[in-house]
Scaffold this active site. Structure first.
Site, short mmCIF file in Angstrom:
data_model
loop_
_atom_site.label_atom_id
_atom_site.label_comp_id
_atom_site.label_asym_id
_atom_site.label_seq_id
_atom_site.Cartn_x
_atom_site.Cartn_y
_atom_site.Cartn_z
N GLU A 297 0.78 -1.22 0.00
CA GLU A 297 0.00 0.00 0.00
C GLU A 297 0.82 1.28 0.00
OE1 GLU A 297 0.32 -1.51 4.32
OE2 GLU A 297 0.04 -2.38 2.34
N GLU A 322 -5.51 -2.60 -1.10
CA GLU A 322 -4.42 -1.63 -0.99
C GLU A 322 -4.95 -0.19 -0.97
OE1 GLU A 322 -1.94 -3.13 -0.08
OE2 GLU A 322 -2.52 -5.09 -0.84
N TYR A 405 -5.68 -10.43 9.29
CA TYR A 405 -6.64 -10.04 8.27
C TYR A 405 -8.03 -10.59 8.59
CZ TYR A 405 -2.46 -9.20 5.33
OH TYR A 405 -1.25 -8.78 4.83
#
Length: 626
Positions: A297, A322, A405
């Site tokens: 990112e 991202e 995540y």
């Protein structure tokens, strides 16, 4: 409670460097106990870096970057020195801005953290470090022409997260020490340099003599150091909208631009959810296959793996992910890597909301349902629900698999369902505004959640189980599982296969990556050679052009010691460097004892030179049995 360190007021009262004087108040540093970063040698509460100015030349023959890093320092009045992070840099000199030599020492090498570069300030508020990187710098990969798409020119790219940038930039390499930066990168005239900041020169840069030219960049917003990134190669650009575009090698440009063609819609959707995009442009760079991640990112220039280019835009969730980091991670950043879920869990949740806004509820449900599968698998592989590595907050780098995540996003989705989407969206938007350009901890987030969302509602507090989610292993019983109707249809075909139905009846034409993954990962791990042959011949798995499918097929074949698949697996690990796709292959081979371990070591010996140094180091540990 989030507080500024005690000497911060004294630091602000010191004489500011010239570059710093033009900037806004520097981003605060957290000094609560949980904000202490054990992955840095720095002592930012005493003296900290506020701005980095790079002037570096890329030497593709020696595989080094050489030049200077000029650091603006904000120090307490009593500070005698500043401590930086370096990793195997060849330090030639350290001076003040006026050129006066400053005493310095380079500490003992730590195999994980590199060395401490301690500089005696002698009253200096700006220091200049003259140095050269080593050919094996962990952040840098130097690719020969044969490992690029064009096969004609070399390529260089950096990957800083989490703490690799200290191998090419001497600074305080901690996510809690945000810094502005500028850079001049000098490269051969046949190549183009790009960076994760505002581009100040045109496509051809400025002449630098002797077959070289320079490119200048700047980032006027304070960012964590791991987000300073660059790449150099035979690069071309194509716009995808008024504030977005894609860079890649010329032969890949049209395919890449098509694949990410919905990015402007994604930016609009993200802004509608959580406020303005604050970084100017959102450009992307599609890298060669050795790039170790799905995406990175880096502000203004997201790095992307070429494995997402499948021609059907079914993997644009990587782009959405991202982009979402522009808020969660880049705007509000985990103060230490013990809380990386504050970056990745928030971003995975946000990514799914972007995908829903652009592509509809069912497509978003597919991604969420697959994430749930991944969450269950990670908890199992970590050793079960009581395994310490299934906690969100823990030792840095210790969270198992992709739990940062998956568990993180499931936590936020559970809060959303409990309070209602509109209320939660309003809270998140205000959260990003309140903490913009600042570091954050798990304790700080939970305190903010309680103060600004729960607001003393004891019933809601009990329902959410915040501390259990953040600090305890496993998955609380209130976790929300989103289920996909599309994947339920795949499950029906999978059920028929499991009881012996013909593979030819699966009829996967038009399947997205997500449908393929549900099917392949849902197959029983024990298969006969005849059944594996039927799978491969009917579905063309060994020749599939989708890297996700090839990786999943390799895992299944390896689990059954299926020799006919080995040529395809060998070709795959020699052509793809994305860790998510190749690590399970090496891990699977190593689990297969006398059959698989020699194969793993042979494949790695062949492919090692095509991997990013960080990926190679990780795979080396796997094949060594560590």
């Amino acid at each position: 409670m989030r507080i500024l360190f005690p000497v911060f007021a004294a630091l602000l009262a010191t004489t500011a460097p010239a570059a710093f004087a033009q900037q806004a108040r520097p981003a605060p540093i957290l000094t609560t106990p949980e904000a202490k970063d054990v992955w840095t040698h720095a002592q930012p509460e005493v003296a900290r870096v506020t701005h980095v100015a790079l002037d570096l030349t890329a030497d593709f023959t020696k595989k080094t970057m050489r030049g200077t890093a000029t650091l603006d320092i904000l120090a307490a009045k009593s500070a005698k020195q500043i401590v930086l992070d370096v990793d195997d840099l060849a330090i030639a000199a350290v001076t003040s801005a006026a050129g006066k030599p400053l005493p310095y020492t380079v500490g003992q090498d730590d195999p994980e953290l590199g060395q401490a570069l301690t500089i005696q300030l002698n009253g200096a508020s700006r220091v200049v470090v003259r140095y050269e990187t080593k050919p094996g710098a962990s952040a840098l990969q130097w690719l020969p022409p044969q490992l690029t798409a064009g096969k004609d020119k070399p390529y260089l790219f950096s990957q800083g997260q989490p703490i690799n940038n200290r191998s090419w930039i001497p600074t305080q390499d901690s996510p809690g020490v945000r810094q502005t930066w500028d850079a001049k990168i000098t490269v051969p005239t046949a190549l183009v340099a790009v960076m994760s900041g505002e581009r100040l020169d045109g496509a051809k840069g400025q002449p630098a003599g002797k077959g070289m030219h320079s490119f200048r960049f700047r980032m006027d917003k304070p960012v964590p150091p791991y987000l300073i990134a660059m790449a150099v190669g035979d690069l071309a650009f194509k716009a995808t909208g008024p504030r977005s575009g894609v860079w890649t090698e010329p032969s890949q440009l049209d395919a890449a631009a098509y694949e990410v063609g919905d990015v402007e819609k994604m930016i609009d959707a993200a802004e509608a959810l959580y406020g303005p995009y604050r970084w100017g442009r959102y450009d992307m760079l599609v890298l060669p296959p050795s790039f170790p991640f799905g995406g990175m990112e880096n502000p203004t220039l997201t790095f992307l793996t070429p494995t997402i280019i499948t021609g059907d835009r079914s993997n644009t969730d990587v782009v959405a992910h991202e982009l979402a980091h522009s808020w969660s991670g880049n705007l509000v950043t985990n103060a230490t890597w013990s809380d990386s879920w504050l970056n990745e869990g928030f971003t995975t949740y946000f990514e799914n909301r972007i995908m829903e806004a652009v592509y509809g509820q069912e497509r978003a449900a597919m991604y969420a349902d697959l994430d749930w599968d991944g969450l269950q698998s990670d908890i199992k592989d970590a050793g079960g629900a009581q395994a310490p590595t299934t906690r969100l907050h823990g030792d840095p780098g210790a969270t198992f698999g992709q739990l940062d995540y998956f568990k993180g996003s499931t936590f936020l989705r559970t809060v959303e369902q409990a309070v209602g989407r509109a209320r939660f969206d309003g809270y998140l938007r205000s959260y990003f505004d309140r903490h913009a350009f600042q570091p954050q901890t798990t304790a700080g987030f939970l305190a903010d959640l309680r103060a600004n969302l729960i607001k003393g509602d004891q019933a809601l507090e009990a329902q959410l189980q915040l501390d259990r989610w953040a600090y305890q292993p496993g998955l609380p019983e209130n976790a929300v599982h989103v289920q996909s109707a599309t994947l339920a249809q795949v499950d029906a075909r999978l059920a028929a296969v499991k009881v012996g139905g013909p593979i030819s009846a699966v009829q996967p034409q038009g399947w997205s990556t997500q449908q393929w993954m549900r099917f392949l990962n849902g197959l029983p791990r024990q298969q006969t050679p005849a059944r594996l042959k039927e799978l491969d011949e009917s579905l063309g798995l060994s020749k599939f052009n989708n890297a996700y499918v090839r990786s999943a097929w390799a895992e299944l074949a390896i689990a059954n010691r299926y020799d006919p698949a080995l040529p395809s697996i060998r070709a795959f690990v020699n052509s793809v460097g994305r860790g998510l796709l190749i690590r399970p292959i090496y891990e699977g081979l190593m689990k297969q004892g006398d059959w698989g371990q020699p194969i793993a070591r042979r494949f790695f010996a062949e492919a090692r030179g095509t991997y990013h140094p960080a990926t190679a180091a990780g795979v080396e540990k796997i094949v060594a049995g560590n």
